[in-house]
Structures are given as C-alpha cells and as structure tokens.
Write a protein that holds these residues in place. Sequence first.
Motif, PDB file in Angstrom:
ATOM      1  N   THR A 242      56.919 -27.395   5.305  1.00  0.00           N
ATOM      2  CA  THR A 242      55.629 -28.175   4.876  1.00  0.00           C
ATOM      3  C   THR A 242      54.822 -27.711   4.108  1.00  0.00           C
ATOM      4  O   THR A 242      54.539 -27.037   3.960  1.00  0.00           O
ATOM      5  N   ASP A 243      53.861 -27.828   3.629  1.00  0.00           N
ATOM      6  CA  ASP A 243      52.732 -27.517   2.889  1.00  0.00           C
ATOM      7  C   ASP A 243      51.592 -27.948   3.998  1.00  0.00           C
ATOM      8  O   ASP A 243      51.861 -28.626   4.571  1.00  0.00           O
ATOM      9  N   THR A 244      50.492 -27.590   4.067  1.00  0.00           N
ATOM     10  CA  THR A 244      48.992 -27.872   4.444  1.00  0.00           C
ATOM     11  C   THR A 244      49.456 -29.333   4.181  1.00  0.00           C
ATOM     12  O   THR A 244      48.948 -29.409   2.802  1.00  0.00           O
TER      13      THR A 244
ATOM     14  N   SER B 165      58.514 -30.891  12.546  1.00  0.00           N
ATOM     15  CA  SER B 165      57.823 -29.882  11.460  1.00  0.00           C
ATOM     16  C   SER B 165      55.629 -29.709  11.601  1.00  0.00           C
ATOM     17  O   SER B 165      55.539 -29.313  11.496  1.00  0.00           O
ATOM     18  N   GLY B 166      55.942 -31.526  11.679  1.00  0.00           N
ATOM     19  CA  GLY B 166      54.782 -31.754  11.372  1.00  0.00           C
ATOM     20  C   GLY B 166      54.379 -32.856  11.424  1.00  0.00           C
ATOM     21  O   GLY B 166      52.913 -33.333  11.790  1.00  0.00           O
ATOM     22  N   GLY B 167      54.552 -33.232  12.612  1.00  0.00           N
ATOM     23  CA  GLY B 167      54.616 -34.553  13.539  1.00  0.00           C
ATOM     24  C   GLY B 167      54.052 -35.175  12.895  1.00  0.00           C
ATOM     25  O   GLY B 167      53.575 -36.449  13.963  1.00  0.00           O
ATOM     26  N   VAL B 168      54.776 -36.238  11.956  1.00  0.00           N
ATOM     27  CA  VAL B 168      55.413 -37.119  11.162  1.00  0.00           C
ATOM     28  C   VAL B 168      56.672 -37.630  11.149  1.00  0.00           C
ATOM     29  O   VAL B 168      57.496 -36.886  10.607  1.00  0.00           O
TER      30      VAL B 168
ATOM     31  N   ASP C 199      47.203 -32.862   2.136  1.00  0.00           N
ATOM     32  CA  ASP C 199      46.828 -32.608   1.180  1.00  0.00           C
ATOM     33  C   ASP C 199      45.386 -33.490   1.553  1.00  0.00           C
ATOM     34  O   ASP C 199      45.036 -32.926   2.605  1.00  0.00           O
ATOM     35  N   ARG C 200      44.554 -33.636   0.470  1.00  0.00           N
ATOM     36  CA  ARG C 200      42.356 -33.809   1.534  1.00  0.00           C
ATOM     37  C   ARG C 200      42.217 -35.385   2.545  1.00  0.00           C
ATOM     38  O   ARG C 200      42.129 -35.011   2.898  1.00  0.00           O
ATOM     39  N   THR C 201      43.839 -36.034   1.992  1.00  0.00           N
ATOM     40  CA  THR C 201      43.572 -37.280   3.298  1.00  0.00           C
ATOM     41  C   THR C 201      44.769 -36.720   4.013  1.00  0.00           C
ATOM     42  O   THR C 201      44.602 -38.021   5.119  1.00  0.00           O
ATOM     43  N   GLY C 202      44.583 -36.173   4.298  1.00  0.00           N
ATOM     44  CA  GLY C 202      45.634 -35.172   6.033  1.00  0.00           C
ATOM     45  C   GLY C 202      46.943 -35.768   5.778  1.00  0.00           C
ATOM     46  O   GLY C 202      48.254 -35.891   6.589  1.00  0.00           O
ATOM     47  N   VAL C 203      48.243 -36.147   4.378  1.00  0.00           N
ATOM     48  CA  VAL C 203      48.815 -36.336   4.221  1.00  0.00           C
ATOM     49  C   VAL C 203      50.178 -35.161   4.222  1.00  0.00           C
ATOM     50  O   VAL C 203      49.516 -34.396   3.318  1.00  0.00           O
ATOM     51  N   PRO C 204      51.275 -34.424   4.954  1.00  0.00           N
ATOM     52  CA  PRO C 204      51.802 -33.383   4.905  1.00  0.00           C
ATOM     53  C   PRO C 204      52.597 -34.040   3.658  1.00  0.00           C
ATOM     54  O   PRO C 204      53.422 -34.814   3.394  1.00  0.00           O
ATOM     55  N   ARG C 205      53.593 -32.310   3.146  1.00  0.00           N
ATOM     56  CA  ARG C 205      54.198 -32.443   2.098  1.00  0.00           C
ATOM     57  C   ARG C 205      55.304 -31.982   2.036  1.00  0.00           C
ATOM     58  O   ARG C 205      54.363 -30.873   2.499  1.00  0.00           O
ATOM     59  N   VAL C 206      56.673 -32.172   1.914  1.00  0.00           N
ATOM     60  CA  VAL C 206      57.038 -31.267   2.379  1.00  0.00           C
ATOM     61  C   VAL C 206      58.416 -30.314   1.006  1.00  0.00           C
ATOM     62  O   VAL C 206      57.485 -31.005   0.292  1.00  0.00           O
ATOM     63  N   VAL C 207      58.604 -29.458   0.839  1.00  0.00           N
ATOM     64  CA  VAL C 207      58.095 -28.731  -0.088  1.00  0.00           C
ATOM     65  C   VAL C 207      59.420 -27.715  -0.206  1.00  0.00           C
ATOM     66  O   VAL C 207      59.880 -27.513  -0.767  1.00  0.00           O
TER      67      VAL C 207
END
Length: 456
Positions: free
Chosen positions: A129-131, A173-176, A133-141
């Motif tokens: 995962t990436d950091t 990995s991202g708690g989501v 985004d500004r809305t707090g949603v993690p991104r899988v890369v």
Amino acid sequence: MLLAQDGHRVTVLERDPVAPPEPAVAWEEWDRRGIAQFHLPHFALPRFRDLLETELPAVSAALLAGGAEEYDLVDELPESVTGGRRDGDDRYVALAVRRPVLEAVVARSAETQSGVTVRRGVVVRGVLTDTPDRTGVPRVVGVATSDGEQVRADLVVDAGGRRSTMPALLDVSGGVAPAEEREDSGFVYFARFFRADGPFPALQATVNQAYSSVSILTLPSDRGTWSVTFAASARDKELRVLRDADRWDAVARCFPANAAWLDAEPVGDVRVMAGIEDRIRHYVAGGRPVVTGVLPVGDAWACTNPSVGRGMSMALTHAVVLRDVVRAADGEGPAELSRRWAEATAAVLEPWYRTTIGSDRHRLAEIDADRCGVPYAPADRGWTTSKALAAGSRRDPDVLRGMLDIASMQALPQEVLGRPGMVERVLAAGAGAPQYAVPGPDRRELLAAAGVTVPV
Ligand SMILES: Cc1cc2nc3c(=O)[nH]c(=O)nc-3n(C[C@H](O)[C@H](O)[C@H](O)COP(=O)(O)OP(=O)(O)OC[C@H]3O[C@@H](n4cnc5c(N)ncnc54)[C@H](O)[C@@H]3O)c2cc1C
C-alpha cells in the motif's frame, strides 16, 4: 484476456502450480486444489456462451474444438412443452462441458494471449500500500508473493474466487477491509457423473427441477458425459445416506423424468459438497471507497450457492464490466475508478446476486417444510409468482420462454415479469398446479427408497 486486448499488460499470479493439460485429458489429469468445486458439476448458461462468443470468439471456438457441446434448452425438451421452435430460441443455447475441460481451454488461451503473462505456483500473501490520499483512503500498489517478491501494478484485480483472502490481507497491511454479508447457503449437493456413447438421453423436464425434499440438476457435459445432482437441505440428516452410491442410485430411480439419465456407466463415486457460503463484499460505502487500486471480480466479489449455475456467467459478466469501467475511466484517478466499478457492479451484477439469494432462501425453506411434513405458503407474492412460473412453464410455451430467459441469465425476473400481461399469463398458466410440476416421490417414498426407516 479482455484487458490485454485493450493494450494493458496483465500478470496473472496463480497459486496452483500445474499448467493446463490438453482439454481431452483435463478431467482425469488436472488437479486444481485452489478450486474445491473443480470436479463437481458445472454448466455454462446461455449468457456465458453468448458473452464468450461476443467478447472472446477465439476462446469460444477453442472450447467447441476442445469438446464442449452446444446444448439447446428448447430443442431438447418435448415439443408438447415447447410448442415447437420459434424465432429467437437460439438465445437458449448453453455450453455442455465439464469444468476442468472448460478451464483448460480458457487457461491455455490466456497463455497465448499477447499482453498476458501467467505465473503458476505463486501465492499472493500480502498487499503493498501507498500512503493514504488526502481523504485518508489507502491505495494498493501491488502484491507480495510467497517467494518474497513484490509485484507492483497500476491496478490489482482480485480474482481469487470464493475463498479469496483479500479482506484479511488489506486488514493486515492498511487496517481497512470491505464490509461483508455472508451466510451458509444451507444446501448440500450429492452428484454423480455418467458416460455413454451416442446422443444424450431425452430431456423430460428442464435441467433444474424441484421435487419434494430435493432439487435435481441434470447437466449434460462434453465427450458423452453428464451429471445428475441432488440438492438437499444440509439439515436433512435422513438424506445424508445419499453419499452411498447404491442408495443414491435407488433414490434417483424414483424420479421418472430422470430415469433415462441413469442407464449409463457411472464415472466415480458420489461427490458431496456442503458448507457453501453466499457472500458479497462492499468495497465502496456511501460513494466512498474503503481502499483504491484493488477491485474484486467474480466470486472474489460475490458468490452464491450454485443450484442455479450462475457463478461462471456472473464472473464473465463481471470481467466484461471491469474491462468497460477501466476503458471508460481512462485518465481518471483510482478513487474514481473504484466508484465507477461499484456503480456498474451494483447496476449489472448485484440484482443477480440478490435474486439468487432470495429464491434460494425460499427454496430451502420449502425443502425444509417438505422434510418436516408441513406446507410452505409464505405471504410473498414474488414466491407465489415464481412457483406459478415453474408450473406454468410446462403448460404455456410463452411462460416457458419467460422462465428460460431467467434460467439462462438473459433477463432478470423483474424484467420478465414486467413485460405487458406477463404476470397475468404466468398466474393463469400456473393456476391449480400441484406443488411440484413434474411427478416424483413424496417424502415417505423418498426415504423408503433411500432405505431410511420411516417412523409410523
Ligand atoms: C459445487 C459448485 C458447483 C458449481 N456449479 C456451477 C455451474 O454449474 N455453473 C456456473 O456457472 N457456476 C458454477 N459454480 C460457480 C463457479 O464455480 C464459480 O462461480 C467460478 O469458479 C468463479 O470463478 P472465479 O474466477 O471468480 O474464481 P475461481 O474459479 O474460484 O478461481 C480463483 C483462482 O484464484 C486462485 N487463488 C486463490 N487465492 C490465491 C492467492 N492467494 N494467490 C494466488 N492465487 C490464488 C485459485 O487457485 C483459483 O485458481 C459452482 C460452484 C460450486 C461450489
């Protein structure tokens, strides 16, 4: 294959190590531990056949060359039921093929598709995962594999099937994780395969028939093989004896419409499957993705109990939806891609999921009522109409075609019943019909044939 045809570079990571053999020997030689239902009956509905022919014509041709047979659900029924062939009936042609054969053809096609790389024996064990985004949603890369490799990608498609562990991997990995609805479908399947030379036996009733206490699926396959399957309630302890081939055979012979399908060489023993879950995952809630960069497709998104055989058709429809969404979202960010995917999935696929679950719940309750010797008469107009549709399909050729539109996954029940005058026609055709349209044993006769002692 669909994404690669659009110019994307696709890497398939498949846990099972063994490459697909020649289709002719796939049933005997190919073991796929990743798919529990691999050697259980499968039938490719007309929707699957149509979509494959339209979207992947070379695969469709390879499937027929590999032994699949086109099976016309109207032509195979008695003319007294169909009223003879009509224009438009070619939308009811299914593909008769055993799952390993179908999959060998599809998998071999994928391996020769330019833009697709298939890597077998590689297990996805984690997501990168990436950091947020500004809305707090993690991104899988990307994903991490069992060999410790990191595979990066613009989009991860979770095609991991009904046991896909993606939510757990995301959680770690991202708690989501996507919200899930899940429950045991409550059915148990007792299946036998047969083989014979020559044409298939004549079909006396549609391939999926409801009877007292059980449904029977009679599914033709490739190379002169077919399967006959009892779908019963997992709560029905007395019918668990159907695991035994002799008892299975004795019970199967009590159903006159099915008799001709039993006079053939049995292939193997009774195959049993239970504990099959209905489950759906929500990756977008209230228009907001819980995570971006990853989209589930097919069973990884939603899976149902298989008694109406929709899983593969839903998965292929979903693959086409995914391709279209990726195409349309070209240049948009990952959050927008997730939103478009959720919208299209909810519009095209979810109604099929809901209708399958809804009718399964009723059917299981009806089977359980048969088992307990009580009537099943819920105050639900939808159920009354669907019973009339089943009964009326043997009495009115128009009603038959309405029923086949739904069974073939060509139209949703609400679309069929929304046609002018259709509800009235269905109710008239089904009026006064017995609970089950096709003659079969009652509960007592069923248990007697199964060798189960019936209390007086
Ligand atoms: C008993 C039974 C009968 C059925 N009968 C029918 C039928 O008649 N008609 C019909 O249309 N459908 C039927 N279905 C449904 C059908 O089998 C599924 O809908 C279909 O297989 C879904 O395809 P999929 O590609 O989404 O997942 P799958 O076919 O399950 O494929 C998932 C793949 O992901 C791989 N995988 C999983 N996890 C990982 C990982 N971590 N890393 C790498 N690889 C991984 C697996 O090895 C597997 O190859 C039936 C299902 C059952 C249970």
